[in-house]
Design an enzyme around this catalytic site. Structure first.
Site, mmCIF file in Angstrom:
data_model
loop_
_atom_site.group_PDB
_atom_site.id
_atom_site.type_symbol
_atom_site.label_atom_id
_atom_site.label_comp_id
_atom_site.label_asym_id
_atom_site.label_seq_id
_atom_site.Cartn_x
_atom_site.Cartn_y
_atom_site.Cartn_z
ATOM 1 N N ASN A 159 0.836 -1.191 0.000
ATOM 2 C CA ASN A 159 0.000 0.000 0.000
ATOM 3 C C ASN A 159 0.875 1.245 0.000
ATOM 4 O O ASN A 159 1.977 1.254 0.548
ATOM 5 C CB ASN A 159 -0.967 -0.003 1.189
ATOM 6 N N PHE B 96 -1.624 8.043 4.627
ATOM 7 C CA PHE B 96 -2.411 8.622 5.728
ATOM 8 C C PHE B 96 -3.699 9.279 5.216
ATOM 9 O O PHE B 96 -4.067 10.372 5.648
ATOM 10 C CB PHE B 96 -1.595 9.649 6.519
ATOM 11 N N SER C 288 5.546 5.031 8.755
ATOM 12 C CA SER C 288 4.941 4.779 7.451
ATOM 13 C C SER C 288 5.914 5.217 6.366
ATOM 14 O O SER C 288 6.485 6.304 6.440
ATOM 15 C CB SER C 288 3.630 5.560 7.300
ATOM 16 N N ASN D 34 5.020 6.003 3.402
ATOM 17 C CA ASN D 34 4.221 6.631 2.358
ATOM 18 C C ASN D 34 3.989 8.132 2.540
ATOM 19 O O ASN D 34 3.298 8.755 1.738
ATOM 20 C CB ASN D 34 2.871 5.909 2.244
ATOM 21 N N THR D 35 4.548 8.708 3.606
ATOM 22 C CA THR D 35 4.560 10.157 3.780
ATOM 23 C C THR D 35 6.015 10.594 3.690
ATOM 24 O O THR D 35 6.821 10.216 4.546
ATOM 25 C CB THR D 35 3.963 10.570 5.146
ATOM 26 N N LYS E 156 5.503 3.405 17.085
ATOM 27 C CA LYS E 156 5.509 2.381 16.033
ATOM 28 C C LYS E 156 6.687 2.618 15.109
ATOM 29 O O LYS E 156 6.815 3.695 14.516
ATOM 30 C CB LYS E 156 4.197 2.397 15.248
ATOM 31 N N ASN F 40 6.049 -1.634 11.384
ATOM 32 C CA ASN F 40 5.228 -1.172 10.267
ATOM 33 C C ASN F 40 5.574 -1.985 9.014
ATOM 34 O O ASN F 40 6.273 -2.997 9.087
ATOM 35 C CB ASN F 40 5.486 0.330 10.053
#
Length: 362
Positions: free
Chosen positions: A111, A115, A173, A175-176, A215, A244
Site C-alpha cells: 500500500n 495517511f 509509514s 508513504n509520507t 511504532k 510497520n
C-alpha cells in the site's frame, strides 16, 4: 458459518479492486452482516500490559479502521483490542489511486495510501459515541503538508485524550515523504519529549495516565535500533510497536506487483519484523511492553511473536486472505497451543525463542 462467509466473501471481494473491497468490508461491519465470534474466555490469555487489562493478546492493527468507523464491531470478531487511525489533524486524501495492491501468490499487500483519513474531528465524534469498555487505541500521525510535524503529534495527544485507551505515535509509514526521518535520534528525542510532555499535562488535568507507544519500521540498521532503544528508555516511553510495513521486496513470487511503490505487509514481512522485534526486545530489556506486528496469519505465528519477545500481537493484512474469522481462530488456537506447551499463562512463553530470532540478520 464464519468459514462459509470467508470463502464466499474472499471470492467476491477479490473481484473488486482492493480499496473498493476494503470499503465494502467496513460497510459490512457497520451493517452487522459480519457475524460476531464467540470466543471462550481463557484466563491464561489474560494479561496486564502498560496498565491495561487485555482479555487476549490479539489486536487489530491500525490501517483497517482509519476513521474509527467500526471499532466495536471489530472487537466482536474476537480481538482483545483494536487501534484506529492513522489520524492526522486535518483531513487529507492521501496518494493518488490505485494505491493498494494484492500479492495473492505471496499473501501480501503493498500500500501507498499516505495517511488518507477524515481528520481528528470526524474520528473524535465517533469515538465519543462508543459505549463499550473495550480497549481502543488511537494511532496518530502528521499531515503531509505540515510545517511542524511534531506539533501534529502533540495535537493528537491532546485531542483524543478523553477517548483513547492508549496512543501510538506512527513515525514509520513509508508513504509520507520524510516521516521516517523522525526515527533519527535527534528528531526522535524531540518528538518523544514533546509528546510525553503533552501526555503528562493532560494526565494531570484528567486524573488518568494514558500510555504512549511508538511504532517503528522494520527497515532499520543495527545502529538505528540502538538509537531508538536508547531514546525509548531515556524518555520512559510506555512501549513499542514492531513493526510497520517494509520497503523490502526480498523473495517475492509476484514480481509484477512487487514493482509497485509502497510498504509491503502480510505473510512476506513475518520473518523480518520478528527479527527486528527480538533485536529490540534484547535492547530495551524485559520490562518494556512490545506489541509485535507483521505477517501474523495463525495461532502459531502469533505465538512465535510472543516467543520472540512480544507481549501483545496485532494483525491486519492477513485478514484480507483469511477473512473475519481469523482473530477468533487465533485466540482459540492459542488456548490449544498453551495446552500443548503445558503453560499456565501466555506470559510464560514470552522470550523463550528470543535468542533464535535476535541472532539472525535482518
Amino acid at each position: 458459518m464464519i468459514g462459509a462467509f470467508r470463502d464466499l466473501g474472499r471470492r467476491g471481494l477479490f473481484l473488486l479492486d482492493p480499496e473498493t473491497a476494503h470499503g465494502m468490508s467496513i460497510a459490512a461491519l457497520k451493517s452487522g452482516l459480519v457475524p460476531a465470534c464467540r470466543v471462550s474466555a481463557d484466563p491464561r490469555l489474560r494479561q496486564t500490559v502498560a496498565g491495561l487489562d487485555f482479555a487476549n493478546p490479539i489486536g487489530m492493527a491500525a490501517g483497517f479502521d482509519k476513521n474509527a468507523e467500526v471499532p466495536e464491531a471489530l472487537l466482536k470478531l474476537g480481538f482483545g483490542f483494536t487501534e484506529i487511525g492513522t489520524v492526522t489533524p486535518k483531513a487529507q486524501p492521501g496518494n493518488p489511486r490505485p494505491r493498494i495492491f494484492r500479492l495473492v501468490e505471496d499473501e501480501g499487500v503493498i500500500n501507498r495510501l499516505g495517511f488518507n483519513n477524515e481528520g481528528h474531528e470526524a474520528a473524535l465524534r465517533r469515538l465519543q459515541a462508543v459505549r463499550g469498555k473495550g480497549i481502543i487505541g488511537v494511532n496518530i500521525g502528521a499531515n503531509k503538508d505540515s510545517v511542524d510535524r511534531i506539533a501534529d503529534y502533540v495535537t493528537g495527544i491532546r485531542r483524543f485524550y478523553s477517548v483513547a485507551r492508549y496512543f501510538t505515535a506512527n513515525i514509520s509509514s513509508p508513504n509520507t515523504p520524510g516521516l521516517r526521518d523522525l526515527q533519527g535520534r535527534e528528531s526522535l528525542s524531540a518528538l518523544l519529549s514533546a509528546v510525553l510532555a503533552a501526555r503528562d499535562e493532560e494526565a494531570a488535568k484528567a486524573g488518568k495516565r494514558i500510555p504512549v507507544f511508538l511504532k517503528i519500521a522494520p527497515d532499520l540498521t543495527e545502529e538505528g535500533m540502538d538509537d531508538i532503544a536508547a531514546e525509548t528508555l531515556a524518555h520512559a516511553l510506555d512501549g513499542l510497536i514492531v513493526s510497520n510495513t517494509t520497503l523490502s521486496r526480498d523473495r517475492l513470487k509476484d514480481q509484477r506487483q512487487a514493482k509497485e511503490a509502497g510498504g509491503l505487509s502480510g505473510k512476506p514481512v513475518f520473518e523480518k519484523s520478528t527479527i527486528v522485534l527480538a533485536k529490540m526486545r534484547r535492547r530495551v530489556g524485559s520490562a518494556l511492553p512490545i506489541i509485535g506486528v507483521g505477517g501474523v496469519s495463525s495461532a502459531e505465528t502469533a505465538l512465535e511473536k510472543i516467543k520472540a519477545g512480544a507481549d501483545l500481537v496485532q494483525l491486519y493484512s492477513c485478514m484480507v486472505y483469511e477473512g473475519p474469522g481469523l482473530p477468533g481462530q487465533i485466540v482459540a488456537g492459542l488456548s490449544k497451543l498453551l495446552d500443548r506447551e503445558r503453560a499456565g499463562s501466555i506470559r510464560d512463553l514470552r522470550d523463550i525463542r528470543l535468542d533464535y530470532w535476535a541472532n539472525r540478520n535482518v
